[in-house]
Write an enzyme that holds these catalytic residues in place. Structure first.
Site, PDB file in Angstrom:
ATOM      1  N   GLU B 264       0.909  -1.075  -0.086  1.00 12.96           N
ATOM      2  CA  GLU B 264      -0.047  -0.052   0.210  1.00 12.96           C
ATOM      3  C   GLU B 264       0.760   1.114   0.050  1.00 12.96           C
ATOM      4  OE1 GLU B 264      -1.225   3.032   1.306  1.00 12.96           O
ATOM      5  OE2 GLU B 264      -1.935   2.138   3.003  1.00 12.96           O
ATOM      6  N   CYS B 301      -2.769   7.710   5.041  1.00 12.36           N
ATOM      7  CA  CYS B 301      -2.627   7.459   3.538  1.00 12.36           C
ATOM      8  C   CYS B 301      -3.762   7.813   2.549  1.00 12.36           C
ATOM      9  CB  CYS B 301      -2.833   5.877   3.577  1.00 12.36           C
ATOM     10  SG  CYS B 301      -1.657   4.872   4.378  1.00 12.36           S
TER      11      CYS B 301
END
Lengths: 526, 526
Positions: B264, B301
């Site tokens: 990720e 994120c």
């Protein structure tokens, strides 16, 4: 004869912009067939990928029922192909008439199986976590998840299944079912077959009003590399050699945007013949196993290339029986002369190894493959000799005798990943060797009991996959309905108004599918 | 203070074979903390991977209930960590007390969610196709499929979530739930935290009698490469930068046996503010959006790094409001000085671009991050300028004004893959822009309506994933229960005696789980 013009299939039209032509051959004589196929230019490969990308937004959002109707129309079109078609396939591949008829049925059944999956709706894997506005310390939003097609998929057909693993084969069916348009690279071994199957797909696409570009096909050598590197392509399906599959994996991994490659590549499919079974029915096993080894000239991904037994009088007797049966097997014509060359080289390498003995089989020469039986010293497995781990594509197999159960376990630990492993065993055998199954599970995609690995059922529970180098990604299968999952990815909606949600996630459950709601499985309403 | 000895965790013991020590730092002062951590030697990395491999055969075959008990024991151990622990985490990361307490709850809840998944049993995805001995032309064998853990998993923790995406974070929880032992690479930013969490995991493993080697942890720089290349490792979980994640992907793809990497990496999480919404509640949106941008010093994120609106008086007013709110946001301390340097460089690059204007924010200097607002010309999106696609990790965001809906669609088409996209919209907005949702679905893992992307619910329906470069594999998620699927692969049994079948596949369905039988979904018996 069927009309074959040899132009590429791009966005619902035919295209012949290039100058290079390639030919298909009669597999038995090696003679060129009277068809010329136009190798796709780089611009045509680009156009094919762009056509698939242009079709994607429409195709992926069609209802699953519409896609099911498309797959069923393909199945009907395949079933309607005539005797000339069957004759052409047998000519291009040297596979017998009955096999091609059976493979055609398998291919259309495969399309219908995916249509069933689409109608069932479980491929959506719908999950709903409803809002919890009163939750402390923070409220929970409404969250809903289902799966969509990843985008255009490049598919590379196999030499050994001109129908079931090719133009309208398993990868194409899985990708189309997932809502992914396909660019198919026709296999050089059966381009005329590919053309007639592509025509059938295009007829079905037109009948069911699919977007142009839902299926595209390109001819030629070297065009696959351009295709895999094309930015519009989002995943790759491949069936073939380890070398070819690994090359595609490496290209895909090196892209600016890496993409997944599902390559089914190389497996020697070990068969373990256990003592009690050999005692009870050694001769029967020998003849059944030999039949599996030579079936379709040994040209199956699940061909048993390694047979392991424990030293005993029964195993010695079995070795003799198997040698006798293998010695009596007739030569067969392979898919093409390139395959025959590879087979001859593989057999030659086995002959040349000092710790491998030749047990049965006539000299490998001429235009057909001679079935062969070898016996290798167990040290080749224990020392990780690469020769024994390599698939010899054709009607050959290698026996290995181990001293005892402990050595058997050690030998198996050295095996690479496999599509299948088989236990030929009586109940006592299984009880006496409790460690085998847990070990085999770690090595393979499918464990068989008292059967033979050739013959892969197309169903929900099948796994035709396995750890590397059997495939490039053990989490997939290229046969059976689970294959659709390779080409799907999850998407989540947070606080989306009900009217804008896709049908699988709407409150009213208009599709009537099973869903996971607030952590609890809700079956499809009756 | 808690006892921290800084030795590596290998096979249930501690190991300090090397000579290189690394230090953790106070995030606020930059001062070295009084702990030394022993960098793992190559031999220790090997031993850690081997310990995980040795634990795998036992761990993967434990009942799901046993694994659930292990995860729940970890949750309990995490919840029992005391105030000294919380103080240490805040010291290593500069994240405030309340945030760490919340993150600890999230981390233990995550363990409990996976325990629920294990108890529910749907992760097995059990499929049974029963034998059809009478079928013509060929009988069907009995075929059964379920999923097993892929093998030892290497996990790389994130800098920004010292608990929820680290030692006992989502990837570790998902891997352990799947039956995969873990080798965790402690993040250099919070090694003391990692040690105390690893101790908690080891206590839970001992309490629940897990095999030694079920969890291992190594310290040091450069050790990750050795770990990813280790033949025993079968998959990788990573949360961090695009550069770091891509490097791991490339290493994993180049192995003799390539393995999947679930990284990720990088997302700018576009937020679309539509006209009617700005008209109705422009000021409210400005203040909510600013809060999302600066939350946790922008170190999420899913931080909104790009805000797109359509030219109009309402958008101009919104721009002014947002500028005013952003100008009033205080500076915050970042996770470490390296992160601050990267932020300063990112902000500097935005300042230096001729087509980007600075709207709000004090000069970026000193030891804290100053929130920043920029406005970029739409040409940067339309021409694919890489600067606008790059995540600036920290409390900064960029506004883009488009001329109209058509230009908005074009601009979105150029976006790379994202974790999230957000629509701030009234009902009329959604009706007037029907093309947005279908386009965003193709770009992201999660679409939000009238919310803000920071804040990721841990639940069944969450997708924290998305097309590259948001992640390396859009088919996975690193938050939510679906994350377990990354570490599972299917195995099929053909004609296996019932007694030898794993419980999920036995005729009697002893686990009472939902299964697909002969193509029909059978819910869990009540």
């Amino acid at each position: 004869m069927p009309q074959i013009i040899g132009h590429n299939y791009i966005g619902g039209a035919r295209s012949a912009a290039g100058k290079i032509t390639v030919r298909s051959h009669d597999a038995t004589t090696g003679e060129a067939l009277p068809y010329a196929f136009m190798q796709a230019t780089n611009e045509e490969v680009d156009a094919a990928a762009q056509a698939a990308a242009a079709a994607y937004p429409t195709f992926r959002t069609l209802s699953a029922i519409r896609r099911a109707e498309f797959l069923e129309a393909i199945a009907t079109q395949l079933e309607a192909l005539d005797d000339d078609f069957i004759a052409l396939v047998t000519r291009e591949t040297a596979l017998p008439n009955g096999r091609i008829l059976g493979e055609r049925t398998r291919t259309s059944s495969q399309m219908r199986l995916f249509a069933q999956v689409l109608r069932r709706g479980d491929f959506y894997a719908a999950r709903i976590d409803r809002a919890l506005p009163e939750r402390q310390p923070l409220p929970r939003a409404d969250l809903r998840q289902y799966r969509i097609g990843v985008g255009p998929v490049a598919v590379f057909g196999a030499s050994n299944f001109p129908l079931a693993f090719s133009t309208a084969g398993g990868d194409t069916a899985a990708a189309l079912a997932a809502g992914c348009p396909v660019v198919f690279k026709a296999h050089s071994g059966h381009m005329a077959t590919a053309e007639l199957v592509a025509d059938a797909i295009i007829r079905a696409a037109e009948q069911t009003d699919m977007p142009k570009g839902v299926f595209n096909m390109i001819y030629g050598s070297g065009v696959g590399e351009t295709l895999v590197k094309h930015p519009a392509i989002q995943a790759v399906g491949f069936t073939g050699s380890l070398k070819g599959g690994r090359a595609l994996c490496d290209m895909a991994a090196a892209r600016a945007q890496p993409i997944p490659v599902f390559a089914e590549m190389s497996s020697i499919n070990p068969v373990l013949v256990l003592p009690e079974a050999l005692q009870v029915r050694g001769e029967k096993i020998a003849s059944e196993l030999a039949a599996s080894v030579v079936l379709g000239c040994g040209q199956f991904c699940t061909n048993p290339g390694l047979v392991i037994g424990i030293r005993s009088p029964a195993f010695s007797a079995f070795t003799q029986s198997l040698s006798a049966v293998m010695a009596g097997q007739p030569a067969q014509t392979m898919l093409n002369f390139g395959t025959l060359d590879s087979y001859a080289n593989g057999v030659q390498a086995l002959h040349a190894h000092p710790n491998i003995t030749h047990l049965a089989g006539r000299d490998q020469q001429g235009t057909q493959a001679q079935p062969q039986l070898f016996k290798a010293d167990v040290s080749l497995l224990l020392n990780g000799d690469p020769l024994l781990q390599e698939e010899v594509f054709g009607p050959a197999t290698v026996l290995v005798e181990v001293a005892d159960t402990a050595e058997l376990q050690r030998a198996l630990q050295h095996l690479h990943g496999q599509l299948t492993a088989t236990l030929i065993a009586e109940a006592d055998d299984l009880q006496n060797h409790p460690g085998l199954l847990p070990l085999l599970e770690q090595k393979v995609g499918r464990v068989l009991f008292n059967g033979y690995p050739t013959g892969v059922e197309v169903c929900d529970a099948m796994v035709h996959g396995g750890p590397y180098p059997a495939t490039s990604d053990a989490r997939g299968t290229s046969v059976g309905s689970l294959a659709i999952e390779r080409f799907l990815r999850p998407v989540c909606y947070q606080n989306c108004p009900d009217a804008l949600l896709p049908d699988p996630l709407k409150n009213a459950n208009p599709l009537g599918i099973a869903r996971l709601v607030d952590g609890s499985s809700q079956p499809a309403p009756l």
